[in-house]
Design a protein around this motif. Sequence first.
Motif, short mmCIF file in Angstrom:
data_model
loop_
_atom_site.label_atom_id
_atom_site.label_comp_id
_atom_site.label_asym_id
_atom_site.label_seq_id
_atom_site.Cartn_x
_atom_site.Cartn_y
_atom_site.Cartn_z
N SER A 16 7.30 46.04 -23.41
CA SER A 16 7.12 47.25 -24.21
C SER A 16 7.30 46.96 -25.70
O SER A 16 8.17 46.19 -26.08
CB SER A 16 8.16 48.28 -23.79
OG SER A 16 8.16 49.39 -24.65
N PRO A 17 6.50 47.64 -26.54
CA PRO A 17 6.73 47.51 -27.97
C PRO A 17 7.96 48.29 -28.45
O PRO A 17 8.40 48.14 -29.58
CB PRO A 17 5.45 48.06 -28.60
CG PRO A 17 4.91 49.01 -27.58
CD PRO A 17 5.31 48.44 -26.24
N GLY A 18 8.55 49.11 -27.55
CA GLY A 18 9.76 49.86 -27.88
C GLY A 18 10.47 50.31 -26.62
O GLY A 18 9.90 51.03 -25.79
N PHE A 19 11.71 49.86 -26.44
CA PHE A 19 12.50 50.22 -25.26
C PHE A 19 13.97 50.20 -25.65
O PHE A 19 14.41 49.34 -26.40
CB PHE A 19 12.28 49.24 -24.11
CG PHE A 19 13.13 49.53 -22.91
CD1 PHE A 19 12.75 50.49 -22.00
CD2 PHE A 19 14.33 48.87 -22.71
CE1 PHE A 19 13.54 50.78 -20.89
CE2 PHE A 19 15.14 49.15 -21.62
CZ PHE A 19 14.74 50.11 -20.70
N GLY A 20 14.73 51.16 -25.13
CA GLY A 20 16.17 51.17 -25.33
C GLY A 20 16.86 51.97 -24.25
O GLY A 20 16.25 52.82 -23.60
#
Length: 136
Positions: free
Chosen positions: A113-117
């Motif tokens: 993913s280009p963004g995961f948290g």
Amino acid sequence: MEAYLTFNGNAAEALAFYAKCLGGKIEFSMTFAESPMGAQTPDNYKDKIMHATLTARGQKLMASDAPPEYKFEGYKGFSLSVQAKDVKEGEQLFSALSAGGKVAMPYAATFWSPGFGMLEDKFGVPWMINVDHPPA
């Protein structure tokens, strides 16, 4: 499938927080006092939520406060997952939901993913924020 969360007397506060963070709306809310069991409900519990429904991002989240005769034991073994449309929206969602909570995995790019948290919000509910890779 829809999630149903039980809270430790703070469901109304949690749902208002989620509505703000997720751009949602509380569609229904009933206190224990407003229910058919209102007369049998202890006075200190009458204003607690017996059932509520929040809609946000095309999904439904239901919640209540644990009835007074049940012990609240926290949250284990699951996370609520929110798909963001892009990295910027993911950052905004992560920041909003993690306010006052604990970050388990900082929001960043990963191999999937280009963004995961991952986070635990201020009510103890675990969340994952994820951005799908754009189609090839």
